[in-house]
Design an enzyme around this catalytic site. Structure first.
Site, PDB file in Angstrom:
ATOM      1  N   SER A 164       0.902  -1.264   0.110  1.00 26.29           N
ATOM      2  CA  SER A 164       0.076   0.035   0.121  1.00 26.29           C
ATOM      3  C   SER A 164       0.818   1.178   0.330  1.00 26.29           C
ATOM      4  CB  SER A 164      -0.955   0.029   1.230  1.00 26.29           C
ATOM      5  OG  SER A 164      -0.108  -0.020   2.453  1.00 26.29           O
ATOM      6  N   THR A 170      -1.400   3.577   3.934  1.00 26.54           N
ATOM      7  CA  THR A 170      -0.701   4.844   3.982  1.00 26.54           C
ATOM      8  C   THR A 170       0.648   4.574   5.319  1.00 26.54           C
ATOM      9  OG1 THR A 170      -2.573   6.255   3.708  1.00 26.54           O
ATOM     10  CG2 THR A 170      -0.545   7.438   4.741  1.00 26.54           C
ATOM     11  N   THR A 188       1.892   6.952   0.076  1.00 26.46           N
ATOM     12  CA  THR A 188       0.953   6.120  -0.251  1.00 26.46           C
ATOM     13  C   THR A 188       0.618   5.836  -1.515  1.00 26.46           C
ATOM     14  OG1 THR A 188      -1.369   5.218   0.193  1.00 26.46           O
ATOM     15  CG2 THR A 188      -0.937   7.515  -0.186  1.00 26.46           C
ATOM     16  N   ARG A 243      -8.110  10.053  -8.791  1.00 25.61           N
ATOM     17  CA  ARG A 243      -8.575  10.227  -7.332  1.00 25.61           C
ATOM     18  C   ARG A 243      -7.229  10.614  -6.431  1.00 25.61           C
ATOM     19  NH1 ARG A 243      -7.049   7.402  -2.076  1.00 25.61           N
ATOM     20  NH2 ARG A 243      -8.769   7.556  -0.817  1.00 25.61           N
ATOM     21  N   ASP A 279      -6.547  11.403   1.382  1.00 18.70           N
ATOM     22  CA  ASP A 279      -6.228  12.512   2.424  1.00 18.70           C
ATOM     23  C   ASP A 279      -4.632  12.564   2.617  1.00 18.70           C
ATOM     24  OD1 ASP A 279      -5.859   9.872   3.205  1.00 18.70           O
ATOM     25  OD2 ASP A 279      -6.223  10.237   5.334  1.00 18.70           O
ATOM     26  N   THR A 320      -4.495   7.265   8.783  1.00 16.31           N
ATOM     27  CA  THR A 320      -4.467   6.339   7.703  1.00 16.31           C
ATOM     28  C   THR A 320      -5.823   5.574   7.719  1.00 16.31           C
ATOM     29  OG1 THR A 320      -3.403   4.277   7.355  1.00 16.31           O
ATOM     30  CG2 THR A 320      -3.876   4.532   9.697  1.00 16.31           C
ATOM     31  N   GLY A 321      -6.124   4.993   6.562  1.00 23.68           N
ATOM     32  CA  GLY A 321      -7.577   4.215   6.636  1.00 23.68           C
ATOM     33  C   GLY A 321      -8.213   5.005   5.454  1.00 23.68           C
ATOM     34  N   ASP A 322      -9.397   5.202   5.179  1.00 24.06           N
ATOM     35  CA  ASP A 322     -10.220   5.489   4.197  1.00 24.06           C
ATOM     36  C   ASP A 322     -10.381   6.983   3.971  1.00 24.06           C
ATOM     37  OD1 ASP A 322     -12.247   6.215   2.383  1.00 24.06           O
ATOM     38  OD2 ASP A 322     -13.729   4.658   3.051  1.00 24.06           O
TER      39      ASP A 322
END
Length: 352
Positions: A78, A212, A230, A240, A243, A263-265
């Site tokens: 990732s 990330t 990331t 796209r 964040d 980190t995450g969505d």
């Protein structure tokens, strides 16, 4: 480490360890500087950043080299090249770095054919008056700064893309289109009538697709730097940006308060500027763990199923983390390096 930066670490370490041993469970983390904290169990990134500090490098140097190590290692697929192919099968990179003394930010997004994304982001600070460069123009800038063009595609990323196509392009990020994006690869056209429905973000992200590396470094004098790197959300629409390269969302650093990284969505989390908000909580005197929890709780009100976590550290060296509890993701692992620890150490927090 150079004199004036880390002199006396060993001398105070024993006393600090005794203090830590006397700290009640659940209390605020014992404070010591310098400190390096990064998302996920990305140990080599933590070790690299810590070595930079020990050798006399700056906080910005430590963030850049630590995150660069994850780009080289392709952390969990990732970060860096060869992972998270988009809808067209291409891997693109996002990164940022922030100086908490000057509040300068350098960032790149949708970077193509250049592997060292956070290195390019550092050059945005050093050689331009801008903050964020994107797409092909970011790649051209990177080449002018001496970075080579390299193929970011690997057999692994090609395999991921092929498997996705064979599964009728599931999951994807389209909605309100025809043909039905839950059953078809398209090409899509917009549906005339727009419908609103709950976003099932947790089902689109695997907890093994961590998205990330976020890192915060605080030096012995309290100077703060932060950064992220990331390759974004797997199967994202081309173009796209999440964040990670956005100051205040992916990370934030302020040497008068502290630093944070998320980190995450990213499509959900960036709407709340979680890293900025966490630093502002710490500025008001909130303990880093509580600051992280408050940020997660705020997002939960609007997106209870979101996949995400945040790390926080203040200028005394106290740190914490928090995450949103969803099926398959009940704990968050992160790395900490400080004089209190004999080596960079993996730590775990229960999600809320």
């Amino acid at each position: 480490m150079a004199a004036g930066r880390g002199g006396g670490w060993q001398g105070v370490a024993v006393a600090l360890l005794l203090l830590a041993a006397l700290t009640p469970a659940g209390a605020a983390s014992a404070a010591a500087l310098p400190v390096v904290i990064n998302t996920w169990a990305f140990r080599t990134a933590a070790e690299t950043a810590w070595r930079v500090l020990e050798s006399g490098g700056s906080e910005l140097d430590a963030v850049e080299k630590g995150c660069s190590q994850c780009e080289i290692d392709q952390c969990d697929g990732s970060v860096g090249y060869g992972g998270s192919p988009d809808e067209s099968g291409e891997t693109t990179l996002d990164a940022m770095i922030m100086d908490g003394n000057t509040m300068e930010v350098g960032a790149v997004a949708d970077l193509r054919r250049v592997k060292n994304a956070i290195g390019v982001a550092r050059k945005v600070i050093e050689y331009t008056k801008h903050t964020l460069l994107v797409g092909e123009s970011a790649s051209l800038f990177a080449v002018r700064m001496g970075f080579p063009y390299e193929d970011l595609t690997t057999q692994k990323s090609l395999s991921l893309y092929s498997e996705w196509l064979n599964q009728n392009c599931q999951p994807n990020y389209w909605k309100n289109v025809v043909p039905d994006s839950s059953k078809s690869c398209g090409p899509y056209k917009r549906r005339e009538e727009v419908t609103y429905r709950e976003e099932h973000t947790s089902s689109q992200r695997s907890v093994h697709n961590h998205d990330t590396i976020g890192m915060v470094v605080i030096g012995v004098s309290g100077t703060v730097a932060s950064g992220t790197s990331t390759n974004g959300a797997i199967h994202k629409l081309p173009g796209r940006v999440g964040d990670s390269p956005i100051a205040g969302a992916g990370s934030y650093a302020d040497s008068t308060a502290g630093g944070a990284a998320a980190t995450g969505d990213g499509d959900i989390m960036m709407r709340f500027l979680p890293s900025y908000q966490a630093v502002e909580y710490m500025r008001m005197g909130t303990d880093p763990t509580v600051a992280c929890q408050k940020v997660i709780s705020r997002i939960q009100k609007y997106a209870p199923k979101f996949f995400g976590a945040i790390i926080c550290a203040n200028t005394t060296g106290s740190y914490g983390a928090a995450c949103n509890k969803i099926p398959g993701f009940t704990q968050f692992h992160f790395m900490v390096s400080s004089p209190l620890l004999s080596r960079p150490t993996e730590q775990v927090v229960d999600c809320i």
